[in-house]
Design a protein around this motif. Structure first.
Motif, short mmCIF file in Angstrom:
data_model
loop_
_atom_site.label_atom_id
_atom_site.label_comp_id
_atom_site.label_asym_id
_atom_site.label_seq_id
_atom_site.Cartn_x
_atom_site.Cartn_y
_atom_site.Cartn_z
N GLY A 1 -70.50 17.48 109.37
CA GLY A 1 -69.96 17.56 108.02
C GLY A 1 -71.06 17.62 106.97
O GLY A 1 -70.98 18.40 106.01
N ASN A 2 -72.10 16.82 107.12
CA ASN A 2 -73.21 16.87 106.17
C ASN A 2 -73.91 18.22 106.20
O ASN A 2 -74.31 18.75 105.15
CB ASN A 2 -74.22 15.76 106.50
CG ASN A 2 -73.82 14.42 105.90
OD1 ASN A 2 -72.77 14.30 105.28
ND2 ASN A 2 -74.63 13.41 106.11
N GLY B 1 -78.28 13.40 102.39
CA GLY B 1 -77.50 14.01 103.47
C GLY B 1 -78.31 14.31 104.71
O GLY B 1 -77.95 13.90 105.82
N LEU B 2 -79.41 15.05 104.57
CA LEU B 2 -80.20 15.43 105.74
C LEU B 2 -80.98 14.26 106.32
O LEU B 2 -81.28 14.23 107.51
CB LEU B 2 -81.15 16.58 105.37
CG LEU B 2 -80.47 17.92 105.11
CD1 LEU B 2 -81.49 18.98 104.75
CD2 LEU B 2 -79.66 18.37 106.33
N TYR B 3 -81.32 13.28 105.47
CA TYR B 3 -81.97 12.07 105.98
C TYR B 3 -81.03 11.34 106.93
O TYR B 3 -81.42 10.90 108.02
CB TYR B 3 -82.37 11.18 104.82
CG TYR B 3 -82.88 9.82 105.22
CD1 TYR B 3 -84.10 9.68 105.88
CD2 TYR B 3 -82.14 8.67 104.95
CE1 TYR B 3 -84.57 8.44 106.25
CE2 TYR B 3 -82.61 7.43 105.32
CZ TYR B 3 -83.82 7.32 105.97
OH TYR B 3 -84.29 6.08 106.34
N ILE B 4 -79.76 11.21 106.53
CA ILE B 4 -78.77 10.56 107.39
C ILE B 4 -78.55 11.38 108.65
O ILE B 4 -78.44 10.84 109.76
CB ILE B 4 -77.46 10.36 106.61
CG1 ILE B 4 -77.68 9.32 105.49
CG2 ILE B 4 -76.34 9.92 107.53
CD1 ILE B 4 -76.53 9.20 104.52
N VAL B 5 -78.51 12.70 108.51
CA VAL B 5 -78.36 13.57 109.69
C VAL B 5 -79.49 13.35 110.68
O VAL B 5 -79.27 13.21 111.89
CB VAL B 5 -78.31 15.05 109.24
CG1 VAL B 5 -78.52 15.99 110.44
CG2 VAL B 5 -76.98 15.36 108.58
N ALA B 6 -80.73 13.31 110.18
CA ALA B 6 -81.88 13.13 111.08
C ALA B 6 -81.81 11.80 111.81
O ALA B 6 -82.09 11.72 113.01
CB ALA B 6 -83.19 13.23 110.28
N ARG B 7 -81.43 10.74 111.11
CA ARG B 7 -81.34 9.43 111.73
C ARG B 7 -80.25 9.41 112.80
O ARG B 7 -80.44 8.88 113.90
CB ARG B 7 -81.05 8.38 110.66
CG ARG B 7 -82.16 8.14 109.66
CD ARG B 7 -83.22 7.20 110.18
NE ARG B 7 -82.70 5.86 110.41
CZ ARG B 7 -82.57 4.92 109.47
NH1 ARG B 7 -82.92 5.19 108.23
NH2 ARG B 7 -82.08 3.73 109.77
N LEU B 8 -79.09 9.98 112.48
CA LEU B 8 -77.97 9.94 113.43
C LEU B 8 -78.22 10.81 114.65
O LEU B 8 -77.87 10.43 115.78
CB LEU B 8 -76.67 10.36 112.73
CG LEU B 8 -76.15 9.40 111.65
CD1 LEU B 8 -74.89 9.96 111.01
CD2 LEU B 8 -75.87 8.02 112.23
#
Length: 477
Positions: free
Chosen positions: A352-353, A417-424
């Protein structure tokens, strides 16, 4: 942020470091001891030159010279090839050359044959003093390595006692003077006293190095904690600066729209969509912040199960197709049916992000969301025809609160958004790659390797340890 102590370092690391420092301590004293030994040899030769055949005395000097050359070679090798090397090299060098000191003790012990009951008592007394001085000096210069010190003292005293015993029992057949026995007894007592003193000194040296190592670990730990605290402050400052700037506009707009609507209620149809858009912007910020808070607290609850990829992408299509159409963009979905083991909520958040970013930075053309079957496994791809990402920023975009300078669309984002994507993606074990061309668009590819719940939990903990190294996670490995 709670401050806790780091777990203790592995015992083997401390032991190896201490052993290496003991070797360094021993080798630092060796050059000065060689000059002292040369002076003592000159004194011994001067005293005993009138009491021995020149051949016997010359033979001992030649043997001592050979051992001295050996010791000098060892010292030179250490200084030129080993001194600047790591601990393992010091320990290996010492193991190869540790016998040079016991052999040196054997040569000095053989001097007893040159003077015991063969020289005047005055000369014997001076030679015994030299031997005693050598023994006492050895516990200072060799006590760093307890095995070497013991071997040196044992061989020095043992050789002298053996020479005395041969002279008293074999050559004199117990007919020598009584003081011989007293000299032997004093030598035995002196030997044991020096041995005990050397062991005490070694323990003191070892404890000092152990304390030094632990102090270094403590300083390093405090340095990491201080740096972590500074990093946390920097992150909070960046957040406050970014969030204050980004949230001000939609909140201010909400106030203006509310006042406008109160004064002119007939404009409700015109103002309502703007109020909804401003509200969504605020909600999006808070959603991102809540995700970030859960990640940084380490309290992510994983629920790994079989995820129907087609169903997941269809749900996302229902959510994002209207956004695309509102901007005049095409939204296409290409499905390769299949299931993957992952956390459905976190996986949907990742995709989604990525779709949200694609829509945000695309002004014309469209967005394609595709699942493909590859040799490596199922893969999700998000294509857009947006502005593209410069190569210089393709790593930076995964940092928290980062926005590409001068990038159209960043004024509406928060850089999370992309910071959260990278972590997940790191936690779930789904590798993410991107390709981009300026003015042509970007594609993100997410390889859906099966998520192992235990390994995912460990990665979540290790991510926290990397961000805040002063924390000791009790649930970690």
């Amino acid at each position: 942020m709670k401050s806790e102590t780091l777990p203790a370092p592995p015992p083997s690391a401390e032991h190896d470091w201490v052993e290496g420092e003991l070797v360094r301590s021993l080798m630092r004293t060796q050059r000065s001891t060689q000059w002292l030994a040369l002076l003592l040899v000159a004194i011994v030769v001067g005293i005993l030159s009138d009491d021995n055949e020149p051949e016997r005395l010359a033979a001992w000097v030649v043997v001592w010279g050979a051992v001295a050359v050996w010791r000098l070679w060892v010292i030179h090798q250490y200084r030129t090839k080993v001194m600047a090397q790591p601990t393992e090299a010091h320990l290996a060098f010492f193991r190869r050359n540790r016998w040079v000191w016991p052999v040196s003790a054997l040569v000095w012990g053989l001097t007893t044959e040159l003077y015991f009951d063969r020289s005047p008592l005055g000369d014997q007394y001076i030679c015994w003093l030299i031997m005693a001085g050598l023994a006492m000096f050895s516990i200072n210069s060799l006590s760093a390595r307890i095995g070497v010190m013991r071997a040196y003292l044992d061989i020095l005293a043992g050789t002298a006692l053996a020479v005395m015993a041969w002279r008293m029992l074999v050559e004199l057949q117990l007919q020598g003077p009584v003081y011989h026995w007293w000299v032997g007894l004093l030598l035995l007592i002196f030997w044991q006293v020096l041995r005990h003193a050397g062991e005490r000194l070694h323990e003191t040296l070892r404890r000092n190095f152990e304390l030094q190592y632990r102090n270094m670990q403590l300083i390093e730990s405090l340095t990491r904690q201080t740096q972590a605290a500074l990093d946390a402050v920097e992150i909070k400052n960046r957040f406050l600066a970014s969030a204050a700037h980004d949230i001000r506009q939609p909140v201010h707009a909400l106030g203006l729209y509310a006042d406008w609507l109160r004064g002119e209620p007939e404009l409700v149809n015109e103002l309502a969509p703007k109020i909804v858009a401003a509200t969504k912007a605020v909600n999006h910020l808070f959603d991102s912040l809540f995700d970030l808070a859960r990640l940084d607290s380490g309290k992510i609850r994983l629920n790994v199960e079989a995820v129907d990829l087609g169903k997941l992408l269809r749900n996302l299509e229902l959510q994002y197709r209207p956004l695309c159409e509102a901007k005049g963009l095409a939204f296409r979905v290409h499905l390769c049916p299949g299931t993957v083991r992952s956390d459905p909520i976190l996986l949907q958040r990742i995709v989604g992000n990525l779709i949200s970013n694609a829509v945000k930075y695309t002004q014309k053309g469209g967005v394609l969301v595709a699942s493909r079957c590859t040799a490596a496994g199922l893969r999700i791809e998000i294509w857009d025809t947006g502005v593209g990402i410069p190569a210089a920023y393709q790593r930076e975009i995964f940092r928290e609160f980062y926005k590409v300078p001068g990038h159209t669309g960043t004024e509406e984002g928060f850089g999370l958004g992309l910071y959260i994507v990278a972590r997940l993606t790191h936690i779930l074990g789904h590798p993410l790659t991107l390709q981009s061309r300026m003015g042509r668009g970007t594609v993100f590819r997410l390889l859906l390797q099966p998520t192992d719940p235990r390994e995912a939990g460990e990665r979540a903990v290790s991510t926290m340890a990397h961000l805040f190294p002063e924390r000791e996670e009790t649930t970690g490995p």
